[in-house]
Design a protein around this motif. Structure first.
Motif, PDB file in Angstrom:
ATOM      1  N   SER A  92     -16.241  27.031  17.479  1.00  0.00           N
ATOM      2  CA  SER A  92     -15.280  27.209  16.388  1.00  0.00           C
ATOM      3  C   SER A  92     -15.903  27.946  15.210  1.00  0.00           C
ATOM      4  O   SER A  92     -15.288  28.845  14.628  1.00  0.00           O
ATOM      5  N   HIS A  93     -17.139  27.585  14.853  1.00  0.00           N
ATOM      6  CA  HIS A  93     -17.814  28.254  13.737  1.00  0.00           C
ATOM      7  C   HIS A  93     -18.043  29.732  14.065  1.00  0.00           C
ATOM      8  O   HIS A  93     -17.833  30.609  13.217  1.00  0.00           O
ATOM      9  N   GLU A  96     -14.626  31.651  14.089  1.00  0.00           N
ATOM     10  CA  GLU A  96     -14.095  31.893  12.742  1.00  0.00           C
ATOM     11  C   GLU A  96     -14.884  33.001  12.044  1.00  0.00           C
ATOM     12  O   GLU A  96     -14.305  33.879  11.396  1.00  0.00           O
ATOM     13  N   ARG A 108      -7.950  32.137   5.385  1.00  0.00           N
ATOM     14  CA  ARG A 108      -8.433  30.906   6.024  1.00  0.00           C
ATOM     15  C   ARG A 108      -7.322  30.232   6.822  1.00  0.00           C
ATOM     16  O   ARG A 108      -7.558  29.693   7.911  1.00  0.00           O
ATOM     17  N   SER A 109      -6.103  30.256   6.309  1.00  0.00           N
ATOM     18  CA  SER A 109      -4.997  29.593   7.006  1.00  0.00           C
ATOM     19  C   SER A 109      -4.691  30.269   8.336  1.00  0.00           C
ATOM     20  O   SER A 109      -4.404  29.599   9.335  1.00  0.00           O
ATOM     21  N   ARG A 111      -6.891  32.007  10.136  1.00  0.00           N
ATOM     22  CA  ARG A 111      -8.009  31.691  11.027  1.00  0.00           C
ATOM     23  C   ARG A 111      -7.860  30.284  11.599  1.00  0.00           C
ATOM     24  O   ARG A 111      -8.126  30.048  12.784  1.00  0.00           O
ATOM     25  N   ASN A 112      -7.441  29.343  10.764  1.00  0.00           N
ATOM     26  CA  ASN A 112      -7.261  27.967  11.232  1.00  0.00           C
ATOM     27  C   ASN A 112      -6.192  27.886  12.317  1.00  0.00           C
ATOM     28  O   ASN A 112      -6.324  27.111  13.277  1.00  0.00           O
ATOM     29  N   LYS A 113      -5.134  28.687  12.160  1.00  0.00           N
ATOM     30  CA  LYS A 113      -4.080  28.698  13.176  1.00  0.00           C
ATOM     31  C   LYS A 113      -4.638  29.192  14.511  1.00  0.00           C
ATOM     32  O   LYS A 113      -4.373  28.615  15.564  1.00  0.00           O
ATOM     33  N   LEU A 115      -7.746  29.078  15.445  1.00  0.00           N
ATOM     34  CA  LEU A 115      -8.699  28.091  15.956  1.00  0.00           C
ATOM     35  C   LEU A 115      -7.977  26.954  16.676  1.00  0.00           C
ATOM     36  O   LEU A 115      -8.453  26.458  17.701  1.00  0.00           O
ATOM     37  N   LYS A 116      -6.837  26.550  16.158  1.00  0.00           N
ATOM     38  CA  LYS A 116      -6.041  25.517  16.827  1.00  0.00           C
ATOM     39  C   LYS A 116      -5.555  26.014  18.182  1.00  0.00           C
ATOM     40  O   LYS A 116      -5.582  25.276  19.178  1.00  0.00           O
TER      41      LYS A 116
END
Length: 216
Positions: A92-93, A96, A108-109, A111-113, A115-116
């Protein structure tokens, strides 16, 4: 230790975006809008896979899966869970950072999507490859085709994919699974990573190619 194990998986599908260092240069894209990089591993040079973020993630997942199969045999369930948690954290790191540095996803939002979505893909990879190992080469090959070749019947050049390449990955996974099974926990680092960060067991084998060719 898990960082080194992850790097052994990560290096297999690594790629670069040369245009990042060229002012005003345009990065080529696939028909789906993915940036196309430059990769030097046999996954790109010999199998003809496209060096993109999604291909990197699937090649890395494949190797993380092979490690996971071996780690399941650890005497302690807690140790296995610790390894698994750290491996996916390292992924994950890295993912990202790759989104940000190589592909310009500064949000960031967003990227988080992604990653999920990648974590959901990882769960699917575990299930698909487990089924393939148990049910046979045809099922495993189908899972490889769906993940690495995106279930497409055509390669990047528009021609029908070479199914022998899919079979070669099946042979590769079978061989690596067998070789990892012979290693003690403490041998994973020394046998997987060499001085130049290229893994020994995760290297292509001429025997895999000959095995596939001999089945025609």
């Amino acid at each position: 230790m898990t960082q080194k194990l992850f790097e052994a998986c990560n290096i297999q599908g690594d790629y670069k975006i040369p245009q990042l260092h060229e002012k005003g240069a345009e990065i080529p894209k696939t028909g789906d809008g993915e940036h196309i990089g430059v990769g030097e591993s046999w996954w790109y040079k010999e199998l003809g896979l496209m060096p993109t973020f999604s291909t990197w993630s699937q090649i890395t997942f494949l190797h993380m899966y092979l490690l996971t199969v071996r780690l399941r045999a650890l005497p302690s369930r807690e140790s296995f869970q610790t390894y698994s948690r750290h491996l996916i954290d390292h992924f994950s790191h890295n993912a990202e950072n790759r989104m940000d540095v190589l592909h310009g996803l500064t949000s960031r939002s967003i990227r988080n999507k992604f990653l999920k979505d990648l974590f959901i893909q990882w769960r699917g990879v575990l299930a698909a490859y487990d089924e393939g190992l148990i049910k046979g080469d045809a099922v495993l090959g189908a899972a490889i085709w769906r993940n690495l070749w995106k279930a497409s019947y055509n390669g990047p050049d528009g021609k029908e994919i070479d199914w022998e390449k899919v079979a070669r990955v099946v042979a590769y996974m079978r061989r690596v699974t067998s070789e990892l099974a012979k290693l003690d926990e403490g041998e994973l680092i020394t046998k997987l990573v060499s001085g130049n960060s290229r893994s020994f067991i995760f290297s292509p084998s001429e025997a895999d190619k000959q095995l596939v060719g001999g089945r025609r």
